[in-house]
Motif scaffolding. Structure first.
Motif, PDB file in Angstrom:
ATOM      1  N   TYR A 104      50.839  13.209   7.532  1.00 13.94           N
ATOM      2  CA  TYR A 104      50.376  12.032   6.797  1.00 13.94           C
ATOM      3  C   TYR A 104      49.184  11.391   7.495  1.00 13.94           C
ATOM      4  CZ  TYR A 104      55.131  12.765   5.159  1.00 13.94           C
ATOM      5  OH  TYR A 104      56.277  13.341   4.678  1.00 13.94           O
ATOM      6  N   MET A 105      48.439  10.604   6.765  1.00 11.31           N
ATOM      7  CA  MET A 105      47.401   9.770   7.335  1.00 11.31           C
ATOM      8  C   MET A 105      46.892   8.810   6.271  1.00 11.31           C
ATOM      9  SD  MET A 105      43.926  12.097   7.606  1.00 11.31           S
ATOM     10  CE  MET A 105      43.009  10.673   8.211  1.00 11.31           C
ATOM     11  N   LEU A 106      46.299   7.724   6.708  1.00 15.59           N
ATOM     12  CA  LEU A 106      45.672   6.780   5.792  1.00 15.59           C
ATOM     13  C   LEU A 106      44.218   7.177   5.604  1.00 15.59           C
ATOM     14  CD1 LEU A 106      47.081   3.348   7.045  1.00 15.59           C
ATOM     15  CD2 LEU A 106      47.809   4.671   5.056  1.00 15.59           C
ATOM     16  N   ALA A 107      43.770   7.184   4.360  1.00 17.55           N
ATOM     17  CA  ALA A 107      42.391   7.597   4.074  1.00 17.55           C
ATOM     18  C   ALA A 107      41.885   6.874   2.836  1.00 17.55           C
ATOM     19  CB  ALA A 107      42.313   9.106   3.877  1.00 17.55           C
ATOM     20  N   LYS A 108      40.560   6.766   2.739  1.00 16.57           N
ATOM     21  CA  LYS A 108      39.934   6.200   1.547  1.00 16.57           C
ATOM     22  C   LYS A 108      39.888   7.266   0.464  1.00 16.57           C
ATOM     23  CE  LYS A 108      36.956   2.820   3.863  1.00 16.57           C
ATOM     24  NZ  LYS A 108      35.556   2.354   4.047  1.00 16.57           N
ATOM     25  N   LEU A 109      40.326   6.902  -0.740  1.00 17.90           N
ATOM     26  CA  LEU A 109      40.308   7.849  -1.853  1.00 17.90           C
ATOM     27  C   LEU A 109      38.889   8.066  -2.366  1.00 17.90           C
ATOM     28  CD1 LEU A 109      43.485   6.773  -3.859  1.00 17.90           C
ATOM     29  CD2 LEU A 109      43.252   8.479  -2.049  1.00 17.90           C
ATOM     30  N   ARG A 110      38.036   7.057  -2.173  1.00 20.01           N
ATOM     31  CA  ARG A 110      36.620   7.166  -2.541  1.00 20.01           C
ATOM     32  C   ARG A 110      35.792   6.578  -1.403  1.00 20.01           C
ATOM     33  NH1 ARG A 110      38.895   4.311  -6.355  1.00 20.01           N
ATOM     34  NH2 ARG A 110      37.595   2.508  -5.792  1.00 20.01           N
ATOM     35  N   GLU A 114      37.696   0.123  -0.463  1.00 21.66           N
ATOM     36  CA  GLU A 114      37.939  -0.775   0.664  1.00 21.66           C
ATOM     37  C   GLU A 114      39.306  -0.544   1.283  1.00 21.66           C
ATOM     38  OE1 GLU A 114      37.341  -4.809  -0.423  1.00 21.66           O
ATOM     39  OE2 GLU A 114      35.250  -4.517  -1.045  1.00 21.66           O
ATOM     40  N   GLU A 115      40.273  -0.147   0.470  1.00 26.46           N
ATOM     41  CA  GLU A 115      41.634   0.032   0.963  1.00 26.46           C
ATOM     42  C   GLU A 115      41.890   1.485   1.364  1.00 26.46           C
ATOM     43  OE1 GLU A 115      44.402  -1.350  -1.907  1.00 26.46           O
ATOM     44  OE2 GLU A 115      43.853  -3.466  -1.660  1.00 26.46           O
ATOM     45  N   LEU A 116      42.808   1.657   2.305  1.00 28.01           N
ATOM     46  CA  LEU A 116      43.247   2.983   2.723  1.00 28.01           C
ATOM     47  C   LEU A 116      44.545   3.324   2.007  1.00 28.01           C
ATOM     48  CD1 LEU A 116      42.639   2.687   6.584  1.00 28.01           C
ATOM     49  CD2 LEU A 116      41.186   3.842   4.911  1.00 28.01           C
ATOM     50  N   SER A 117      44.677   4.566   1.589  1.00 24.90           N
ATOM     51  CA  SER A 117      45.877   5.020   0.884  1.00 24.90           C
ATOM     52  C   SER A 117      46.626   6.038   1.731  1.00 24.90           C
ATOM     53  CB  SER A 117      45.496   5.642  -0.458  1.00 24.90           C
ATOM     54  OG  SER A 117      44.825   4.705  -1.279  1.00 24.90           O
ATOM     55  N   LEU A 118      47.945   6.047   1.589  1.00 23.35           N
ATOM     56  CA  LEU A 118      48.752   7.020   2.317  1.00 23.35           C
ATOM     57  C   LEU A 118      48.579   8.390   1.690  1.00 23.35           C
ATOM     58  CD1 LEU A 118      50.799   7.511   4.587  1.00 23.35           C
ATOM     59  CD2 LEU A 118      52.620   7.029   2.926  1.00 23.35           C
ATOM     60  N   CYS A 119      48.096   9.334   2.485  1.00 25.76           N
ATOM     61  CA  CYS A 119      47.858  10.700   2.015  1.00 25.76           C
ATOM     62  C   CYS A 119      48.649  11.678   2.871  1.00 25.76           C
ATOM     63  CB  CYS A 119      46.369  11.034   2.085  1.00 25.76           C
ATOM     64  SG  CYS A 119      45.302   9.936   1.117  1.00 25.76           S
ATOM     65  N   PHE A 120      48.676  12.935   2.434  1.00 23.42           N
ATOM     66  CA  PHE A 120      49.369  13.973   3.198  1.00 23.42           C
ATOM     67  C   PHE A 120      48.624  15.292   3.039  1.00 23.42           C
ATOM     68  CE2 PHE A 120      51.045  14.260  -1.042  1.00 23.42           C
ATOM     69  CZ  PHE A 120      51.274  15.610  -1.266  1.00 23.42           C
ATOM     70  N   ASP A 121      48.889  16.191   3.950  1.00 25.14           N
ATOM     71  CA  ASP A 121      48.310  17.529   3.896  1.00 25.14           C
ATOM     72  C   ASP A 121      49.143  18.365   2.922  1.00 25.14           C
ATOM     73  OD1 ASP A 121      47.434  20.123   4.245  1.00 25.14           O
ATOM     74  OD2 ASP A 121      47.370  20.011   6.435  1.00 25.14           O
ATOM     75  N   PRO A 122      48.591  18.786   1.798  1.00 26.26           N
ATOM     76  CA  PRO A 122      49.381  19.511   0.794  1.00 26.26           C
ATOM     77  C   PRO A 122      49.819  20.905   1.230  1.00 26.26           C
ATOM     78  CG  PRO A 122      47.061  19.471   0.169  1.00 26.26           C
ATOM     79  CD  PRO A 122      47.197  18.569   1.358  1.00 26.26           C
ATOM     80  N   ALA A 151      54.194   2.264   7.400  1.00 27.29           N
ATOM     81  CA  ALA A 151      54.132   1.333   8.530  1.00 27.29           C
ATOM     82  C   ALA A 151      53.654   2.043   9.795  1.00 27.29           C
ATOM     83  CB  ALA A 151      55.498   0.699   8.764  1.00 27.29           C
ATOM     84  N   PHE A 152      54.153   3.249  10.037  1.00 28.75           N
ATOM     85  CA  PHE A 152      53.733   4.000  11.226  1.00 28.75           C
ATOM     86  C   PHE A 152      52.233   4.303  11.168  1.00 28.75           C
ATOM     87  CE2 PHE A 152      52.860   7.983  13.437  1.00 28.75           C
ATOM     88  CZ  PHE A 152      53.382   7.705  14.693  1.00 28.75           C
ATOM     89  N   ASN A 153      51.760   4.718  10.013  1.00 34.67           N
ATOM     90  CA  ASN A 153      50.341   5.039   9.873  1.00 34.67           C
ATOM     91  C   ASN A 153      49.463   3.795   9.979  1.00 34.67           C
ATOM     92  OD1 ASN A 153      49.567   8.061   8.921  1.00 34.67           O
ATOM     93  ND2 ASN A 153      51.667   7.593   8.339  1.00 34.67           N
ATOM     94  N   GLU A 154      49.955   2.667   9.510  1.00 35.99           N
ATOM     95  CA  GLU A 154      49.209   1.422   9.661  1.00 35.99           C
ATOM     96  C   GLU A 154      49.105   1.038  11.134  1.00 35.99           C
ATOM     97  OE1 GLU A 154      50.135  -0.777   5.370  1.00 35.99           O
ATOM     98  OE2 GLU A 154      51.409  -1.178   7.116  1.00 35.99           O
ATOM     99  N   MET A 155      50.201   1.199  11.880  1.00 38.15           N
ATOM    100  CA  MET A 155      50.171   0.900  13.310  1.00 38.15           C
ATOM    101  C   MET A 155      49.227   1.839  14.042  1.00 38.15           C
ATOM    102  SD  MET A 155      54.071  -0.181  14.389  1.00 38.15           S
ATOM    103  CE  MET A 155      54.841   1.318  13.750  1.00 38.15           C
ATOM    104  N   PHE A 156      49.191   3.092  13.603  1.00 33.25           N
ATOM    105  CA  PHE A 156      48.292   4.068  14.217  1.00 33.25           C
ATOM    106  C   PHE A 156      46.835   3.659  13.998  1.00 33.25           C
ATOM    107  CE2 PHE A 156      45.748   7.923  14.327  1.00 33.25           C
ATOM    108  CZ  PHE A 156      46.192   8.523  15.492  1.00 33.25           C
TER     109      PHE A 156
END
Length: 255
Positions: A104-110, A114-122, A151-156
Motif C-alpha cells: 500500500y501507499m498514499l498517492a495522488k490520483l492526478r 491535492e489529496e492523497l488516496s490509499l493505493c496498492f500494488d495490483p 492510518a499507518f500510511n498517513e503516519m508514514f
C-alpha cells in the motif's frame, strides 16, 4: 544506489483502493517478502533511526536529493537478512516501515490533485477477491482493517516530511560527504573498500559554530546524526554475514 524510478522501490503498479471496485476484496497476512530478495538498501525515516541502528548501517544515498537508507547488504543483489524463501532469517529483527507499508501507499490520483488516496500494488497476492482473509469493506464502508492501513500510511507520510526536513538541515549545514568504508580481513592483501553512499562528516560536525550547534540540538538533529554514525560499525557485521552465506563480498558498494 540512489536512482529513483517512476514507481517507488518494490512497486510494479498502483491502483486506488475503491469501495466499489474492491467491495468484496479481502487482505491476507504477508508471511514472506519475495520482493525483498536481493534488495540491499531500504529507504527509512528519521523516526526509525534509533531502532534501525541496532540492526543495520544507516547511510545516505548519493545525489542532491539524498535520502536515508538502511543497508541490508553491502552490494546490489545481496540481502543478508532474507532467505531464498523470502523470509526474514534474523529473529527480533526490526523491519523498516517502508517494507511494512508494501503493497500500500498514499498517492495522488492526478498530478493536480491535492489529496492523497490509499493505493496498492495490483501485482501483489496479498489482496484480492479471496474466500479467506479480512474484508476491506463492509456495506460500502471501510472496515477497521482498511482504516488501520490508511492510518499507518498517513503516519508514514508524516514521518517522511520530518525526514525531508532533517535532510534539508544536513544540506544547509553542509554536513554530508562521500562515504568510504574499508574492511581489512586477516591474511588478505588488500582491504575491501565500499563507496557509493554519503555519510556525515564528523570533522565538520565538531567544527559547527555555537549558534549552529544550538540549532541542531534544539531541532533534534544531533541524536539522529549520532545514531547514523554509531550504526556504521555494523558494516563489518553485514560483511561477515555475506561471507558466511557464501555471498562473496565485492570490493565496492555499487551505486
Amino acid at each position: 544506489m540512489a536512482t529513483v524510478p517512476q514507481l517507488p522501490l518494490f512497486y510494479n503498479g498502483l491502483e486506488p483502493l475503491s469501495s466499489e471496485t474492491h467491495a468484496d476484496w479481502k487482505v491476507r497476512p504477508i508471511e514472506t517478502a519475495p520482493f525483498l530478495i536481493g534488495q540491499h538498501a531500504i529507504p527509512i525515516t528519521t523516526d526509525e533511526f534509533q531502532l534501525v541502528q541496532r540492526h543495520m548501517p544507516i547511510v545516505f544515498s548519493i545525489g542532491d536529493d539524498a535520502i536515508p537508507l538502511a543497508l541490508m547488504g553491502l552490494n546490489e543483489g545481496v540481502n543478508v537478512f532474507v532467505g531464498d524463501d523470502g523470509k526474514i532469517s534474523e529473529p527480533n529483527f526490526y523491519l523498516p516501515a517502508y517494507i511494512r507499508r508494501y503493497p500500500y501507499m498514499l498517492a495522488k490520483l492526478r498530478p493536480d490533485a491535492e489529496e492523497l488516496s490509499l493505493c496498492f500494488d495490483p501485482t501483489t497476492d496479498s489482496i484480492g477477491p479471496f474466500e479467506d482473509g479480512e474484508p476491506l469493506f463492509a456495506n460500502g464502508q471501510p472496515t477497521q482493517v482498511t482504516k488501520d492501513l490508511l492510518a499507518f500510511n498517513e503516519m508514514f507520510e508524516q514521518a517522511g516530511t520530518r525526514t525531508q526536513n532533517f535532510m534539508k538541515e544536513l544540506r544547509e549545514l553542509d554536513l554530508l560527504m562521500e562515504g568510504e568504508v574499508s574492511i581489512q580481513l586477516d591474511g588478505a592483501d588488500q582491504p575491501f573498500i565500499y563507496r557509493g553512499f554519503q555519510m556525515v562528516n564528523e570533522e565538520k560536525l565538531m567544527d559547527l559554530r555555537g549558534d549552529q550547534l544550538r540549532k541542531v540540538v534544539k531541532s533534534g538533529l544531533l541524536p539522529l546524526v549520532y545514531a547514523h554514525l554509531f550504526s556504521l560499525a555494523l558494516m563489518r557485521e553485514i560483511f561477515g554475514r555475506a561471507a558466511q552465506q557464501g555471498k562473496t563480498p565485492q570490493p565496492q558498494l555499487v551505486s
